[in-house]
Scaffold this motif. Structure first.
Motif, mmCIF file in Angstrom:
data_model
loop_
_atom_site.group_PDB
_atom_site.id
_atom_site.type_symbol
_atom_site.label_atom_id
_atom_site.label_comp_id
_atom_site.label_asym_id
_atom_site.label_seq_id
_atom_site.Cartn_x
_atom_site.Cartn_y
_atom_site.Cartn_z
ATOM 1 N N GLN A 191 -2.631 12.487 -1.843
ATOM 2 C CA GLN A 191 -3.447 11.513 -1.129
ATOM 3 C C GLN A 191 -2.818 10.130 -1.226
ATOM 4 O O GLN A 191 -2.012 9.866 -2.104
ATOM 5 C CB GLN A 191 -4.855 11.466 -1.718
ATOM 6 N N ARG A 192 -3.197 9.268 -0.318
ATOM 7 C CA ARG A 192 -2.711 7.896 -0.367
ATOM 8 C C ARG A 192 -3.305 7.177 -1.572
ATOM 9 O O ARG A 192 -4.425 7.438 -1.977
ATOM 10 C CB ARG A 192 -3.130 7.128 0.887
ATOM 11 N N GLY A 193 -2.533 6.251 -2.082
ATOM 12 C CA GLY A 193 -3.032 5.424 -3.173
ATOM 13 C C GLY A 193 -4.083 4.451 -2.656
ATOM 14 O O GLY A 193 -4.178 4.192 -1.461
ATOM 15 N N TYR A 194 -4.882 3.920 -3.545
ATOM 16 C CA TYR A 194 -5.941 2.993 -3.180
ATOM 17 C C TYR A 194 -5.798 1.725 -4.011
ATOM 18 O O TYR A 194 -5.603 1.795 -5.218
ATOM 19 C CB TYR A 194 -7.312 3.618 -3.451
ATOM 20 N N LEU A 195 -5.855 0.589 -3.351
ATOM 21 C CA LEU A 195 -5.833 -0.700 -4.027
ATOM 22 C C LEU A 195 -6.956 -1.567 -3.473
ATOM 23 O O LEU A 195 -7.230 -1.539 -2.275
ATOM 24 C CB LEU A 195 -4.503 -1.422 -3.800
ATOM 25 N N THR A 196 -7.571 -2.340 -4.341
ATOM 26 C CA THR A 196 -8.560 -3.304 -3.866
ATOM 27 C C THR A 196 -7.819 -4.499 -3.272
ATOM 28 O O THR A 196 -6.616 -4.681 -3.497
ATOM 29 C CB THR A 196 -9.456 -3.792 -5.021
ATOM 30 N N VAL A 197 -8.538 -5.315 -2.534
ATOM 31 C CA VAL A 197 -7.929 -6.515 -1.965
ATOM 32 C C VAL A 197 -7.439 -7.439 -3.073
ATOM 33 O O VAL A 197 -6.388 -8.061 -2.957
ATOM 34 C CB VAL A 197 -8.928 -7.248 -1.036
ATOM 35 N N TYR A 198 -8.169 -7.495 -4.158
ATOM 36 C CA TYR A 198 -7.761 -8.308 -5.301
ATOM 37 C C TYR A 198 -6.434 -7.803 -5.873
ATOM 38 O O TYR A 198 -5.541 -8.583 -6.187
ATOM 39 C CB TYR A 198 -8.865 -8.289 -6.360
ATOM 40 N N GLN A 199 -6.269 -6.484 -5.989
ATOM 41 C CA GLN A 199 -5.019 -5.917 -6.484
ATOM 42 C C GLN A 199 -3.862 -6.196 -5.514
ATOM 43 O O GLN A 199 -2.742 -6.455 -5.947
ATOM 44 C CB GLN A 199 -5.169 -4.403 -6.695
ATOM 45 N N ILE A 200 -4.150 -6.162 -4.230
ATOM 46 C CA ILE A 200 -3.117 -6.478 -3.236
ATOM 47 C C ILE A 200 -2.700 -7.938 -3.375
ATOM 48 O O ILE A 200 -1.514 -8.256 -3.317
ATOM 49 C CB ILE A 200 -3.612 -6.163 -1.814
ATOM 50 N N ALA A 201 -3.655 -8.824 -3.579
ATOM 51 C CA ALA A 201 -3.345 -10.244 -3.765
ATOM 52 C C ALA A 201 -2.450 -10.452 -4.987
ATOM 53 O O ALA A 201 -1.485 -11.221 -4.944
ATOM 54 C CB ALA A 201 -4.638 -11.056 -3.895
ATOM 55 N N ILE A 202 -2.745 -9.748 -6.068
ATOM 56 C CA ILE A 202 -1.912 -9.832 -7.268
ATOM 57 C C ILE A 202 -0.510 -9.303 -6.982
ATOM 58 O O ILE A 202 0.492 -9.897 -7.404
ATOM 59 C CB ILE A 202 -2.569 -9.091 -8.441
ATOM 60 N N ALA A 203 -0.424 -8.201 -6.245
ATOM 61 C CA ALA A 203 0.884 -7.636 -5.897
ATOM 62 C C ALA A 203 1.696 -8.593 -5.031
ATOM 63 O O ALA A 203 2.915 -8.689 -5.183
ATOM 64 C CB ALA A 203 0.709 -6.295 -5.185
ATOM 65 N N LEU A 253 0.820 -1.213 0.000
ATOM 66 C CA LEU A 253 0.000 0.000 0.000
ATOM 67 C C LEU A 253 0.854 1.264 0.000
ATOM 68 O O LEU A 253 0.513 2.247 -0.647
ATOM 69 C CB LEU A 253 -0.943 0.005 1.207
ATOM 70 N N SER A 254 1.965 1.232 0.710
ATOM 71 C CA SER A 254 2.826 2.417 0.765
ATOM 72 C C SER A 254 3.483 2.707 -0.582
ATOM 73 O O SER A 254 3.860 3.835 -0.860
ATOM 74 C CB SER A 254 3.892 2.260 1.845
ATOM 75 N N ARG A 255 3.609 1.688 -1.409
ATOM 76 C CA ARG A 255 4.225 1.857 -2.724
ATOM 77 C C ARG A 255 3.208 2.162 -3.824
ATOM 78 O O ARG A 255 3.589 2.388 -4.968
ATOM 79 C CB ARG A 255 5.009 0.603 -3.102
ATOM 80 N N SER A 256 1.923 2.139 -3.486
ATOM 81 C CA SER A 256 0.903 2.413 -4.496
ATOM 82 C C SER A 256 0.979 3.880 -4.912
ATOM 83 O O SER A 256 1.449 4.728 -4.163
ATOM 84 C CB SER A 256 -0.490 2.064 -3.986
ATOM 85 N N ARG A 257 0.529 4.156 -6.091
ATOM 86 C CA ARG A 257 0.601 5.515 -6.639
ATOM 87 C C ARG A 257 -0.242 6.474 -5.809
ATOM 88 O O ARG A 257 -1.354 6.172 -5.421
ATOM 89 C CB ARG A 257 0.107 5.540 -8.071
ATOM 90 N N ARG A 258 0.313 7.628 -5.601
ATOM 91 C CA ARG A 258 -0.398 8.665 -4.861
ATOM 92 C C ARG A 258 -0.876 9.726 -5.839
ATOM 93 O O ARG A 258 -0.195 10.051 -6.794
ATOM 94 C CB ARG A 258 0.512 9.285 -3.808
ATOM 95 N N LYS A 259 -2.046 10.252 -5.558
ATOM 96 C CA LYS A 259 -2.604 11.290 -6.420
ATOM 97 C C LYS A 259 -2.837 12.549 -5.587
ATOM 98 O O LYS A 259 -3.511 12.492 -4.568
ATOM 99 C CB LYS A 259 -3.924 10.824 -7.033
ATOM 100 N N ALA A 260 -2.283 13.641 -6.024
ATOM 101 C CA ALA A 260 -2.482 14.949 -5.384
ATOM 102 C C ALA A 260 -2.269 14.888 -3.876
ATOM 103 O O ALA A 260 -3.065 15.403 -3.105
ATOM 104 C CB ALA A 260 -3.866 15.481 -5.725
#
Length: 76
Positions: free
Chosen positions: A26-38, A17-24
């Motif tokens: 704000q913290r990045g957002y990932l779904t649980v499915y995206q986290i599982a893929i990561a 989550l800390s490495r997810s893209r940040r916008k303006a």
């Protein structure tokens, strides 16, 4: 000790989550499915030890995305 604790899954998820893209700022957002893929892509040893399919369409059995969701609900 649970699998969650033994394999430091929470720390892994926080790292992803800390490495997810940040916008303006704000913290990045990932779904649980995206986290599982990561986890599968970036932490293959952990993924192998958990021995769960990613999830998604056609997954009837317990999946990594369901496991992550359940454990996070319990932890918080």
């Amino acid at each position: 000790m649970s699998i969650w604790q033994e394999h430091n899954v929470e720390d892994t998820v926080r790292d992803i989550l800390s490495r997810s893209r940040r916008k303006a700022g704000q913290r990045g957002y990932l779904t649980v499915y995206q986290i599982a893929i990561a986890i599968r892509q970036n932490h293959p040893i952990l993924f192998q030890r958990l021995n769960l399919p990613i999830g998604g369409k056609g997954t009837r059995a317990y999946s990594l995305s369901k496991y992550l969701s359940r454990e996070y609900l319990i932890a918080f």
